[in-house]
Design a protein around this motif. Structure first.
Motif, PDB file in Angstrom:
ATOM      1  N   PHE A 168       1.163  -1.344   0.049  1.00 51.97           N
ATOM      2  CA  PHE A 168      -0.233  -0.266   0.031  1.00 51.97           C
ATOM      3  C   PHE A 168       0.813   1.526   0.077  1.00 51.97           C
ATOM      4  CE2 PHE A 168      -1.981   3.368   2.213  1.00 51.97           C
ATOM      5  CZ  PHE A 168      -3.405   3.292   1.587  1.00 51.97           C
ATOM      6  N   ILE A 169       1.781   1.259   0.929  1.00 52.73           N
ATOM      7  CA  ILE A 169       3.158   2.447   0.866  1.00 52.73           C
ATOM      8  C   ILE A 169       3.819   2.426  -0.682  1.00 52.73           C
ATOM      9  CG2 ILE A 169       5.119   2.815   1.787  1.00 52.73           C
ATOM     10  CD1 ILE A 169       2.522   3.454   3.998  1.00 52.73           C
ATOM     11  N   SER A 170       3.995   1.659  -1.088  1.00 54.10           N
ATOM     12  CA  SER A 170       4.499   1.578  -2.552  1.00 54.10           C
ATOM     13  C   SER A 170       3.234   2.651  -3.814  1.00 54.10           C
ATOM     14  CB  SER A 170       4.836   0.193  -2.994  1.00 54.10           C
ATOM     15  OG  SER A 170       6.567  -0.340  -2.233  1.00 54.10           O
ATOM     16  N   GLY A 171       2.349   2.190  -3.230  1.00 56.62           N
ATOM     17  CA  GLY A 171       0.816   2.395  -4.501  1.00 56.62           C
ATOM     18  C   GLY A 171       1.022   3.531  -3.540  1.00 56.62           C
ATOM     19  N   PHE A 172       0.496   4.190  -2.793  1.00 61.06           N
ATOM     20  CA  PHE A 172       0.721   5.434  -2.523  1.00 61.06           C
ATOM     21  C   PHE A 172       2.042   6.406  -2.694  1.00 61.06           C
ATOM     22  CE2 PHE A 172       0.745   8.860   1.171  1.00 61.06           C
ATOM     23  CZ  PHE A 172      -0.539   9.475   0.758  1.00 61.06           C
ATOM     24  N   VAL A 173       3.202   5.714  -2.984  1.00 62.14           N
ATOM     25  CA  VAL A 173       4.234   6.710  -3.118  1.00 62.14           C
ATOM     26  C   VAL A 173       4.508   7.024  -4.152  1.00 62.14           C
ATOM     27  CG1 VAL A 173       6.696   6.232  -3.315  1.00 62.14           C
ATOM     28  CG2 VAL A 173       5.418   6.162  -0.949  1.00 62.14           C
ATOM     29  N   VAL A 174       4.138   6.092  -5.494  1.00 63.74           N
ATOM     30  CA  VAL A 174       3.937   6.811  -6.375  1.00 63.74           C
ATOM     31  C   VAL A 174       2.779   7.140  -6.602  1.00 63.74           C
ATOM     32  CG1 VAL A 174       3.093   5.907  -9.159  1.00 63.74           C
ATOM     33  CG2 VAL A 174       4.909   3.924  -7.128  1.00 63.74           C
TER      34      VAL A 174
ATOM     35  N   SER B 157      -9.880  12.555  -4.783  1.00 59.78           N
ATOM     36  CA  SER B 157      -9.556  11.461  -5.580  1.00 59.78           C
ATOM     37  C   SER B 157      -8.930  10.692  -4.592  1.00 59.78           C
ATOM     38  CB  SER B 157      -8.885  12.021  -6.724  1.00 59.78           C
ATOM     39  OG  SER B 157      -9.122  12.547  -7.923  1.00 59.78           O
ATOM     40  N   PHE B 158      -7.716  11.299  -3.934  1.00 58.23           N
ATOM     41  CA  PHE B 158      -6.867  10.146  -2.786  1.00 58.23           C
ATOM     42  C   PHE B 158      -7.810   9.552  -1.945  1.00 58.23           C
ATOM     43  CE2 PHE B 158      -3.610  13.658  -4.144  1.00 58.23           C
ATOM     44  CZ  PHE B 158      -2.344  12.455  -4.326  1.00 58.23           C
ATOM     45  N   ILE B 159      -8.500  10.632  -1.225  1.00 57.94           N
ATOM     46  CA  ILE B 159      -9.829   9.549  -0.752  1.00 57.94           C
ATOM     47  C   ILE B 159      -9.510   8.713  -1.133  1.00 57.94           C
ATOM     48  CG2 ILE B 159     -11.425  10.274   1.213  1.00 57.94           C
ATOM     49  CD1 ILE B 159     -10.715  13.330   1.113  1.00 57.94           C
ATOM     50  N   LEU B 160     -10.390   8.621  -2.346  1.00 56.82           N
ATOM     51  CA  LEU B 160     -11.351   7.783  -2.775  1.00 56.82           C
ATOM     52  C   LEU B 160     -11.075   6.967  -3.794  1.00 56.82           C
ATOM     53  CD1 LEU B 160     -14.326   9.807  -4.893  1.00 56.82           C
ATOM     54  CD2 LEU B 160     -14.490   8.322  -3.302  1.00 56.82           C
ATOM     55  N   ILE B 161      -9.299   6.472  -3.381  1.00 54.81           N
ATOM     56  CA  ILE B 161      -8.621   6.037  -3.912  1.00 54.81           C
ATOM     57  C   ILE B 161      -8.368   5.521  -3.065  1.00 54.81           C
ATOM     58  CG2 ILE B 161      -8.042   6.941  -5.965  1.00 54.81           C
ATOM     59  CD1 ILE B 161      -5.473   7.455  -5.485  1.00 54.81           C
ATOM     60  N   LEU B 162      -8.370   5.593  -1.517  1.00 52.45           N
ATOM     61  CA  LEU B 162      -7.259   4.818  -0.943  1.00 52.45           C
ATOM     62  C   LEU B 162      -8.014   3.186  -0.571  1.00 52.45           C
ATOM     63  CD1 LEU B 162      -6.554   7.703   1.513  1.00 52.45           C
ATOM     64  CD2 LEU B 162      -4.732   6.371   0.174  1.00 52.45           C
ATOM     65  N   PRO B 163      -8.884   3.517  -0.401  1.00 55.33           N
ATOM     66  CA  PRO B 163      -9.496   1.735  -0.122  1.00 55.33           C
ATOM     67  C   PRO B 163      -9.476   0.911  -1.447  1.00 55.33           C
ATOM     68  CG  PRO B 163     -11.782   3.408  -0.548  1.00 55.33           C
ATOM     69  CD  PRO B 163     -10.506   4.525  -0.820  1.00 55.33           C
ATOM     70  N   ILE B 164      -9.316   1.202  -2.596  1.00 56.62           N
ATOM     71  CA  ILE B 164      -9.259   0.958  -3.712  1.00 56.62           C
ATOM     72  C   ILE B 164      -7.872   0.626  -3.461  1.00 56.62           C
ATOM     73  CG2 ILE B 164      -8.990   0.036  -6.518  1.00 56.62           C
ATOM     74  CD1 ILE B 164     -11.579   2.129  -6.257  1.00 56.62           C
ATOM     75  N   LEU B 165      -6.726   1.363  -3.425  1.00 48.94           N
ATOM     76  CA  LEU B 165      -5.400   0.753  -3.613  1.00 48.94           C
ATOM     77  C   LEU B 165      -4.862  -0.180  -2.317  1.00 48.94           C
ATOM     78  CD1 LEU B 165      -3.507   3.966  -3.205  1.00 48.94           C
ATOM     79  CD2 LEU B 165      -3.029   2.322  -4.689  1.00 48.94           C
ATOM     80  N   LEU B 166      -5.746  -0.240  -1.112  1.00 47.30           N
ATOM     81  CA  LEU B 166      -5.634  -0.917  -0.270  1.00 47.30           C
ATOM     82  C   LEU B 166      -6.144  -2.409  -0.569  1.00 47.30           C
ATOM     83  CD1 LEU B 166      -4.707  -0.213   2.858  1.00 47.30           C
ATOM     84  CD2 LEU B 166      -7.108  -0.868   3.784  1.00 47.30           C
ATOM     85  N   LEU B 167      -7.639  -2.793  -0.747  1.00 46.02           N
ATOM     86  CA  LEU B 167      -7.541  -3.790  -1.115  1.00 46.02           C
ATOM     87  C   LEU B 167      -6.495  -4.442  -2.360  1.00 46.02           C
ATOM     88  CD1 LEU B 167     -11.573  -3.259  -1.763  1.00 46.02           C
ATOM     89  CD2 LEU B 167     -10.235  -4.692   0.324  1.00 46.02           C
ATOM     90  N   ILE B 168      -6.314  -3.944  -3.482  1.00 48.09           N
ATOM     91  CA  ILE B 168      -4.992  -4.050  -4.642  1.00 48.09           C
ATOM     92  C   ILE B 168      -3.905  -5.147  -3.250  1.00 48.09           C
ATOM     93  CG2 ILE B 168      -3.662  -3.948  -6.297  1.00 48.09           C
ATOM     94  CD1 ILE B 168      -5.760  -1.545  -7.418  1.00 48.09           C
ATOM     95  N   ALA B 169      -3.663  -4.552  -2.187  1.00 48.86           N
ATOM     96  CA  ALA B 169      -2.229  -4.538  -2.214  1.00 48.86           C
ATOM     97  C   ALA B 169      -2.766  -5.769  -1.182  1.00 48.86           C
ATOM     98  CB  ALA B 169      -2.291  -3.781  -1.034  1.00 48.86           C
ATOM     99  N   PHE B 170      -3.949  -6.089  -0.730  1.00 49.65           N
ATOM    100  CA  PHE B 170      -4.099  -7.031   0.376  1.00 49.65           C
ATOM    101  C   PHE B 170      -4.080  -8.415  -0.799  1.00 49.65           C
ATOM    102  CE2 PHE B 170      -5.668  -5.160   4.329  1.00 49.65           C
ATOM    103  CZ  PHE B 170      -5.561  -5.882   4.905  1.00 49.65           C
ATOM    104  N   MET B 171      -4.968  -8.012  -1.938  1.00 48.71           N
ATOM    105  CA  MET B 171      -5.013  -9.444  -2.967  1.00 48.71           C
ATOM    106  C   MET B 171      -3.492  -9.902  -3.364  1.00 48.71           C
ATOM    107  SD  MET B 171      -6.808  -8.625  -6.427  1.00 48.71           S
ATOM    108  CE  MET B 171      -8.044  -6.957  -5.919  1.00 48.71           C
TER     109      MET B 171
END
Lengths: 243, 380
Positions: B228-234, B265-279
């Motif tokens: 998640f951190i990696s995705g967020f940092v990008v 956008s940041f707030i909305l994409i966070l849950p999606i990023l988190l789910l991709i990270a878990f997956m």
């Protein structure tokens, strides 16, 4: 009171080219406290036997019961009674000794956690390095941290696989004194070692293994009488040669 | 069980946050890769375009071309006249050749040379305008009203440069986010499984009174956090990189734009990023637990990379999408991320994407809980 019962235990490691019988139809029973020295040449099956008792690996045949509980059915319950120090055990390099001991205290749900950790740091003379990352510690310091966890969690059964390997004399004495103290607390200590003098000094009973089988399991005194030898080293070599 | 998971999480997260190598892969590498790619390459691209505009260009005009349709006084352009063939372009003596073939005036150029492509486009437009002007003049001379003839079709981009950049860059960005989520998680996942085995720390961990699945879940949380951190940092790096840097936008000439993402956008994409990270993390850890060595774990774990990257690449080619596309794992997330980063919000798409991501994440965690066996790491 506790009991350790091993019945017809067999473990075979297979790969494409060969098959190695690491533990071959081993049976024994221990129901009293004290130090049991596990002796045997490299590859005799000592470590595999300890792993089987802990339920870390599954046997091809046989049964194990620790206080009547089968580790393959209820491993957590069995492990809750045992602290195991594997041979050449690595320690997380980026944790400090305090954090490492704290992790063990949390998992084993130690009461008086802080007090116990402080005592262990003092006992093993590692208080001054308690907050240093472990990749900065010497071999001796690391080994003292490993043994310190056995003091912190304070379990009735200790599996120590070559706990003094690579240690200098002062550190070795520290560990040996700890084993003696734990023995006095009526604990069962299984000590796998290659150092015969250590086994002679610490052990109440000796189990010698070779090629996955138990050659003998007896007190040192009985072994001396049986073999007419005075030194464990001589007894060990004779028995290994015979088997 | 939660207490056990928390103890493992605490142990492993400390190790992760203190490991410079892992921090480099999960935080610094994504940050600087984005910065280098877009800032440095963007500057090089901009400089190249300016160099092309400012450089001297030679245009060969064949004698067959009527003089009155030719543009005059073009900046940094030298005209040479005579009888020419294509050879003048191939031997590098001219950047463009204007020649008449019956009723067609052709501007010939070499697409392999930037200067040649640029001047040919300029000449084509100038000649077209000149011809239009001449035709109108002739018609007026004959007393014909040229109102209808004056009308011509022209396609024009009305999107502001910012919007163009959003579309182009967000597509690549959403792809890079998914890629780095996996790359970040991959290194940490391998380190916490095969790495523990190589450091000989796994056996003592497994011999403790903790369910092996708790160890697995503790590690899963750490790997997901790193991913998640990696995705967020990008995304963060992308925003910071473009905050103060103007960029040249492809075919839209010398327009420049700065890019910034709407905070919503940041707030909305966070849950999606988190789910991709878990997956991704669940798949990485499941496969890594089969490995006996670090190298073996790297080989096994490259499989989720392929599984993730194929739909991600497919998403790059999709301009418009429908619900079916959103339901495809990874592709759906990339498409919705792309829109959100561009400030385009569609509640239905978000809900479908979120629910499908949740489903795939649970599926990945289910697979993980069925197949993750920490003691595989010591069984050899």
């Amino acid at each position: 009171m506790f009991s350790l019962k091993v019945k017809n235990l067999t473990k075979v490691f297979k790969d494409k080219k060969r098959e190695v019988i690491a533990v071959n139809d081993v049976s024994f029973e221990i129901s009293e406290s004290g130090v049991i020295a596990f002796l045997g040449p490299n590859g005799a099956g000592k470590t595999t036997l300890l792993r089987l008792i802990l339920g870390l690996i599954f046997p091809d045949k046989g049964e194990v019961f620790v206080n009547g509980v089968n580790p393959f059915e209820n491993p957590v319950k069995v492990r809750n009674n045992i602290i195991y120090l594997p041979t050449e055990e690595g320690i997380p390099p980026k944790l400090t000794p305090y954090e490492y001991l704290s992790f063990y205290a949390d998992v084993y749900k130690v009461e008086d956690k802080e007090k116990r950790i402080k005592e262990s740091l003092e006992k093993f003379e590692i208080l001054d390095i308690a907050n240093v990352h472990m990749d900065k510690l010497s071999t001796g310091q690391k080994q003292r941290v490993r043994v310190a966890k056995a003091y912190v969690v304070d379990r009735p059964i200790l599996f120590l696989d070559e706990p003094t390997l690579g240690l200098d004399l002062p550190s070795t004495l520290l560990v040996e004194n700890f084993i003696m103290e734990e023995k006095k607390k009526d604990k069962l200590i299984i000590l796998a070692t290659h150092i015969m003098e250590q086994a002679e000094y610490l052990a109440d009973k000796v189990m010698i293994m070779n090629n996955g089988k138990i050659i003998t399991f007896d007190t040192f005194e009985n072994l001396k009488n049986r073999t007419k030898k005075q030194k464990l080293r001589e007894i060990f070599l004779d028995l290994i040669k015979e088997n | 069980m939660f207490q056990e998971i928390f103890a493992v999480l605490k142990r492993d997260i400390k190790s992760f946050l203190r490991d410079k190598r892992l921090l480099f892969v999960t935080v610094f590498m994504p940050f600087f890769t984005i910065y280098i790619i877009y800032s440095l390459l963007g500057k090089i691209f901009l400089k190249t375009q300016i160099d092309v505009i400012k450089s001297k260009k030679i245009v060969a005009i064949d004698n067959s071309v009527p003089q009155d349709i030719l543009p005059k006084n073009l900046e940094n352009v030298e005209f040479i006249e005579g009888i020419f063939t294509e050879e003048i372009l191939t031997n590098g003596k001219a950047d463009a050749l204007i020649k008449r073939y019956d009723n067609v005036i052709k501007v010939e150029f070499l697409a392999t040379r930037k200067k040649s492509t640029y001047i040919a486009k300029v000449l084509e437009k100038k000649i077209f305008d000149k011809l239009k002007e001449l035709r109108s003049k002739k018609l007026r001379e004959y007393g014909i009203k040229d109102d209808i003839l004056k009308i011509y079709v022209k396609s024009e981009n009305i999107a502001p440069p910012k919007r163009i950049s959003f579309y182009t860059f967000n597509l690549i960005l959403s792809y890079l986010v998914v890629l780095f989520i996996l790359v970040g998680g991959l290194q940490v996942g391998i380190d916490l499984t095969a790495g523990e085995k190589e450091r000989k720390t796994i056996e003592a961990l497994l011999s403790m009174p903790i369910r092996h699945l708790s160890i697995g879940f503790g590690k899963l949380l750490v790997v997901s956090f790193a991913s998640f951190i990696s995705g967020f940092v990008v995304i963060l790096s992308f925003t910071l990189t473009f905050k103060n840097i103007s960029v040249m936008i492809g075919n839209y000439g010398n327009q420049t734009a700065s890019i910034s993402f709407p905070w919503r956008s940041f707030i909305l994409i966070l849950p999606i990023l988190l789910l991709i990270a878990f997956m991704g993390s669940a798949l990485i850890l499941t496969l890594a637990s089969f490995a006996k060595t670090y190298k073996e774990a790297q080989s096994y774990s490259s499989l989720p990379l392929i599984v993730f990257i194929l739909p991600a690449i497919a998403a790059l080619f999709l301009e418009n999408y429908n619900i079916f596309h959103i339901l495809i794992p990874v592709m759906g997330q990339i498409l919705v991320l792309r829109d959100f980063l561009g400030g385009k919000y569609n509640a239905l798409n978000f809900v479908i994407c979120f629910i499908s991501s949740l489903f795939y994440t649970f599926l990945a965690i289910f697979i993980f809980s069925r197949f993750f066996r920490a003691n595989r790491l010591i069984s050899n």
